[in-house]
Write an enzyme that holds these catalytic residues in place. Structure first.
Site, mmCIF file in Angstrom:
data_model
loop_
_atom_site.group_PDB
_atom_site.id
_atom_site.type_symbol
_atom_site.label_atom_id
_atom_site.label_comp_id
_atom_site.label_asym_id
_atom_site.label_seq_id
_atom_site.Cartn_x
_atom_site.Cartn_y
_atom_site.Cartn_z
ATOM 1 N N LEU A 199 -18.963 -56.806 46.259
ATOM 2 C CA LEU A 199 -19.415 -58.191 46.165
ATOM 3 C C LEU A 199 -20.297 -58.318 44.925
ATOM 4 O O LEU A 199 -21.157 -57.461 44.688
ATOM 5 C CB LEU A 199 -20.220 -58.558 47.419
ATOM 6 C CG LEU A 199 -20.649 -60.022 47.440
ATOM 7 C CD1 LEU A 199 -19.468 -60.916 47.805
ATOM 8 C CD2 LEU A 199 -21.788 -60.250 48.409
ATOM 9 N N GLU A 206 -20.851 -49.938 47.493
ATOM 10 C CA GLU A 206 -22.073 -50.734 47.706
ATOM 11 C C GLU A 206 -22.560 -50.490 49.126
ATOM 12 O O GLU A 206 -21.902 -49.791 49.907
ATOM 13 C CB GLU A 206 -21.776 -52.222 47.496
ATOM 14 C CG GLU A 206 -20.725 -52.753 48.456
ATOM 15 C CD GLU A 206 -20.339 -54.210 48.223
ATOM 16 O OE1 GLU A 206 -21.163 -54.986 47.721
ATOM 17 O OE2 GLU A 206 -19.201 -54.566 48.583
ATOM 18 N N LYS A 226 -16.778 -63.306 49.754
ATOM 19 C CA LYS A 226 -17.834 -63.143 50.764
ATOM 20 C C LYS A 226 -17.327 -63.674 52.108
ATOM 21 O O LYS A 226 -17.739 -64.736 52.584
ATOM 22 C CB LYS A 226 -19.132 -63.829 50.309
ATOM 23 C CG LYS A 226 -20.358 -63.276 51.039
ATOM 24 C CD LYS A 226 -21.625 -63.576 50.299
ATOM 25 C CE LYS A 226 -22.876 -63.228 51.078
ATOM 26 N NZ LYS A 226 -22.984 -61.830 51.483
ATOM 27 N N TYR A 230 -19.165 -67.107 53.712
ATOM 28 C CA TYR A 230 -20.573 -67.437 53.955
ATOM 29 C C TYR A 230 -21.423 -67.124 52.740
ATOM 30 O O TYR A 230 -20.978 -66.467 51.807
ATOM 31 C CB TYR A 230 -21.096 -66.684 55.182
ATOM 32 C CG TYR A 230 -21.376 -65.211 54.958
ATOM 33 C CD1 TYR A 230 -20.333 -64.298 54.836
ATOM 34 C CD2 TYR A 230 -22.675 -64.733 54.843
ATOM 35 C CE1 TYR A 230 -20.589 -62.947 54.630
ATOM 36 C CE2 TYR A 230 -22.936 -63.379 54.643
ATOM 37 C CZ TYR A 230 -21.885 -62.494 54.532
ATOM 38 O OH TYR A 230 -22.137 -61.164 54.320
ATOM 39 N N ARG A 261 -20.681 -68.796 43.799
ATOM 40 C CA ARG A 261 -19.947 -67.737 44.506
ATOM 41 C C ARG A 261 -19.249 -68.296 45.741
ATOM 42 O O ARG A 261 -18.119 -67.914 46.059
ATOM 43 C CB ARG A 261 -20.897 -66.590 44.889
ATOM 44 C CG ARG A 261 -20.149 -65.389 45.464
ATOM 45 C CD ARG A 261 -21.047 -64.176 45.634
ATOM 46 N NE ARG A 261 -22.077 -64.409 46.638
ATOM 47 C CZ ARG A 261 -23.076 -63.563 46.890
ATOM 48 N NH1 ARG A 261 -23.185 -62.438 46.217
ATOM 49 N NH2 ARG A 261 -23.974 -63.842 47.813
ATOM 50 N N ARG A 313 -4.352 -71.926 67.753
ATOM 51 C CA ARG A 313 -4.236 -70.604 67.126
ATOM 52 C C ARG A 313 -2.824 -70.329 66.602
ATOM 53 O O ARG A 313 -1.872 -70.274 67.378
ATOM 54 C CB ARG A 313 -4.642 -69.512 68.115
ATOM 55 C CG ARG A 313 -4.723 -68.135 67.459
ATOM 56 C CD ARG A 313 -5.142 -67.049 68.438
ATOM 57 N NE ARG A 313 -5.225 -65.759 67.764
ATOM 58 C CZ ARG A 313 -4.178 -64.993 67.476
ATOM 59 N NH1 ARG A 313 -2.966 -65.380 67.831
ATOM 60 N NH2 ARG A 313 -4.322 -63.847 66.839
ATOM 61 N N HIS A 363 -1.252 -68.278 62.821
ATOM 62 C CA HIS A 363 -1.758 -67.607 61.621
ATOM 63 C C HIS A 363 -1.742 -68.447 60.333
ATOM 64 O O HIS A 363 -2.724 -68.458 59.607
ATOM 65 C CB HIS A 363 -1.027 -66.283 61.391
ATOM 66 C CG HIS A 363 -1.409 -65.218 62.378
ATOM 67 N ND1 HIS A 363 -1.164 -65.320 63.733
ATOM 68 C CD2 HIS A 363 -2.028 -64.033 62.214
ATOM 69 C CE1 HIS A 363 -1.621 -64.247 64.342
ATOM 70 N NE2 HIS A 363 -2.149 -63.445 63.451
#
Ligand code: PDD
Length: 284
Positions: free
Chosen positions: A206, A181, A148, A33, A52, A100, A102
């Site tokens: 990040l 962070e 991210k 995101y 990014r 579903r 993996h």
């Protein structure tokens, strides 16, 4: 103006917007995101955020949901349809919908979702004038914090701990006692010698876009800084502490755990840097 969300090609009323229960973002947190600030109807550091995003996608071998130019157009349309002057736009890309299992599904398009919301500049300014508190917590995240990812469990646990203790943010601390962070921010100090310090970019944190822009503006203004890790001890004894993020800009910290920083008021350097960053946002 009613809120509109973008979901895989459609602009929908926010309350009706949904994704399939087998979206891999929902089942595996298999997604990434970005949060981009909007000030005066303009996105701040749009290119940096998209760079990014593309990097996060590539590190996870996830296909971009569309080319960059049409994505920018959708972002503008979401901002327009939501009538945002000051606020944020949220973008999320996941590895799509598949039964579903993996391993990566084959031939499944990525899912793209966007929402936008207003932010109160007044509330943020009041926070900056008063300063905020942070708590320190162990950093229990995975080894690729540079991506991210929407997999934010440790971050939300950290933020909840801050909230439970009446603090704004939690600064995470690695096994060597060094600050990595915040749960959704980058951490900075002004040490006892007056040096402005923030951690170097690596897989441990990040690469904050606000951090990068502030560093660039500082350089242009001839303000010296040190890019290195700092310990919890240095944090607690710092002359000033502040944090940066797309939703906080530059925010002075006046308390770390039970330790008051300086005289308990936002430090002069933090406020100067906040102004420097705000001038950059307005000038954009
Ligand atoms: N968080 N570190 C972490 C772990 C973050 O989640 C963020 C951003 C930052 C600051 O990055 P930037 O300056 O690019 O916003 C640092 C966003 C705002 C969020 O999760 O809401």
């Amino acid at each position: 103006m009613s809120r509109i969300a973008y979901v895989n090609g459609q602009y929908l009323p926010h309350r009706d917007a949904s994704v399939h229960i087998e979206d891999r973002g929902y089942q595996f947190a298999d997604g990434v995101y970005e949060v981009v600030t909007i000030v005066g109807r303009k996105m701040i550091d749009e290119e940096g955020h998209l760079d990014r995003l593309w990097r996060s996608l590539s590190e996870l071998r996830m296909a971009p949901p569309m080319k960059r130019q049409p994505l920018k157009m959708v972002m503008r349309e979401v901002i327009r349809q939501n009538g945002i002057n000051n606020g944020i736009i949220y973008l999320q890309v996941t590895r799509g919908v598949a039964p579903r299992d993996h391993p990566f599904p084959k031939g499944v398009p990525s899912s793209l979702v966007m929402t936008a919301k207003r932010l109160s500049m007044e509330k943020l300014a009041a926070k900056a004038e008063a300063g905020v508190s942070v708590v320190t917590v162990p950093d229990i995240r995975w080894a690729r914090r540079d991506i991210k990812s929407v997999s934010l469990l440790p971050n939300i646990l950290a933020k909840q701990e801050a909230k439970d203790k009446g603090a704004y943010e939690a600064f995470q601390v690695d096994e060597d006692g060094m600050v990595t962070e915040g749960s959704s921010t980058n951490a900075w100090i002004v040490n006892t010698e007056g040096k402005i310090i923030t951690r170097d970019i690596s897989h441990s944190i990040l690469a904050g876009i606000t951090r990068a822009s502030l560093l660039r503006e500082m350089k242009a203004a001839g303000i010296e800084m040190e890019i290195r890790s700092f310990s919890v001890e240095e944090l607690r004894n710092a002359r000033e502490v502040f944090l940066t993020s797309s939703t906080s800009y530059v925010l002075p910290v006046t308390k770390v755990d039970d330790k008051v920083i300086g005289n308990g008021r936002p430090g002069s350097i933090s406020l100067k840097l906040r102004k420097l960053y705000q001038d950059f946002m307005i000038a954009k």
